[in-house]
Scaffold this motif. Structure first.
Motif, PDB file in Angstrom:
ATOM      1  N   LYS A 197       4.355 149.310 -24.502  1.00  0.00           N
ATOM      2  CA  LYS A 197       3.355 149.115 -25.548  1.00  0.00           C
ATOM      3  C   LYS A 197       3.335 147.694 -26.441  1.00  0.00           C
ATOM      4  N   LEU A 198       2.477 146.944 -26.393  1.00  0.00           N
ATOM      5  CA  LEU A 198       2.667 145.841 -27.219  1.00  0.00           C
ATOM      6  C   LEU A 198       3.228 145.991 -28.830  1.00  0.00           C
ATOM      7  N   GLU A 199       2.469 146.926 -29.172  1.00  0.00           N
ATOM      8  CA  GLU A 199       2.742 147.298 -30.622  1.00  0.00           C
ATOM      9  C   GLU A 199       4.169 147.772 -30.633  1.00  0.00           C
ATOM     10  N   ASP A 200       4.751 148.455 -29.923  1.00  0.00           N
ATOM     11  CA  ASP A 200       6.245 148.804 -29.744  1.00  0.00           C
ATOM     12  C   ASP A 200       7.116 147.757 -29.946  1.00  0.00           C
ATOM     13  N   LEU A 201       6.641 146.765 -28.836  1.00  0.00           N
ATOM     14  CA  LEU A 201       7.466 145.592 -28.721  1.00  0.00           C
ATOM     15  C   LEU A 201       7.461 144.620 -30.149  1.00  0.00           C
ATOM     16  N   ILE A 202       6.439 144.583 -30.626  1.00  0.00           N
ATOM     17  CA  ILE A 202       6.357 143.690 -31.990  1.00  0.00           C
ATOM     18  C   ILE A 202       7.145 144.611 -33.100  1.00  0.00           C
ATOM     19  N   ALA A 203       6.944 145.917 -33.292  1.00  0.00           N
ATOM     20  CA  ALA A 203       7.798 146.562 -34.113  1.00  0.00           C
ATOM     21  C   ALA A 203       9.111 146.844 -33.811  1.00  0.00           C
ATOM     22  N   LYS A 204       9.447 146.602 -32.733  1.00  0.00           N
ATOM     23  CA  LYS A 204      10.713 146.850 -32.140  1.00  0.00           C
ATOM     24  C   LYS A 204      11.219 148.411 -32.296  1.00  0.00           C
ATOM     25  N   SER A 205      10.320 149.151 -31.910  1.00  0.00           N
ATOM     26  CA  SER A 205      10.220 150.572 -32.074  1.00  0.00           C
ATOM     27  C   SER A 205      10.730 151.258 -30.876  1.00  0.00           C
ATOM     28  N   ASP A 206      10.767 150.592 -29.733  1.00  0.00           N
ATOM     29  CA  ASP A 206      11.154 151.202 -28.519  1.00  0.00           C
ATOM     30  C   ASP A 206      12.576 151.120 -28.120  1.00  0.00           C
TER      31      ASP A 206
END
Length: 113
Positions: free
Chosen positions: A61-70
């Motif tokens: 997920k792009l939002e997880d990539l940006i947030a570094k949450s994965d």
């Protein structure tokens, strides 16, 4: 339905780290044009290697990539797409970024069987 095992940070440990043998993972993200070239190759690999290769996909997920949450994406530094990682018995054996040639994947698989 692609016929590939769908991975997430929730099932990664069970499906990849605890798996015996080779696991081929296509890390991709929505909106990535080149990522669309990989599933037909994966289908051929799944047919060719049948029970010797577990073929999986991981939708980043792009939002997880940006947030570094994965945690999985962060641990394996999946920052470009498509990114193929081949594991054997829970250990990274190959990390292939931006390759769309089935022969490159076959070479990597054969080397690690």
């Amino acid at each position: 339905m692609t016929g590939f095992i769908s991975l997430s940070k929730e099932n990664f440990q069970r499906e990849v780290m605890e798996a015996e043998g080779l696991v081929f993972i296509d890390f991709h993200t929505k909106g990535c044009g080149p990522c669309g070239l990989i599933p037909p190759i994966m289908k051929k690999l799944k047919e060719k290697y049948a029970d010797r290769l577990k073929v999986c996909e991981y939708d980043v997920k792009l939002e997880d990539l940006i947030a570094k949450s994965d945690d999985v994406v962060e641990k394996y530094k999946v920052y470009g797409f498509p990114n193929i990682i081949i594991f054997k018995n829970g250990e990274v054996k190959e990390n292939i970024l931006g390759i769309y040639n089935i022969d490159a994947f076959i070479d990597a698989i054969e080397k690690n069987l």
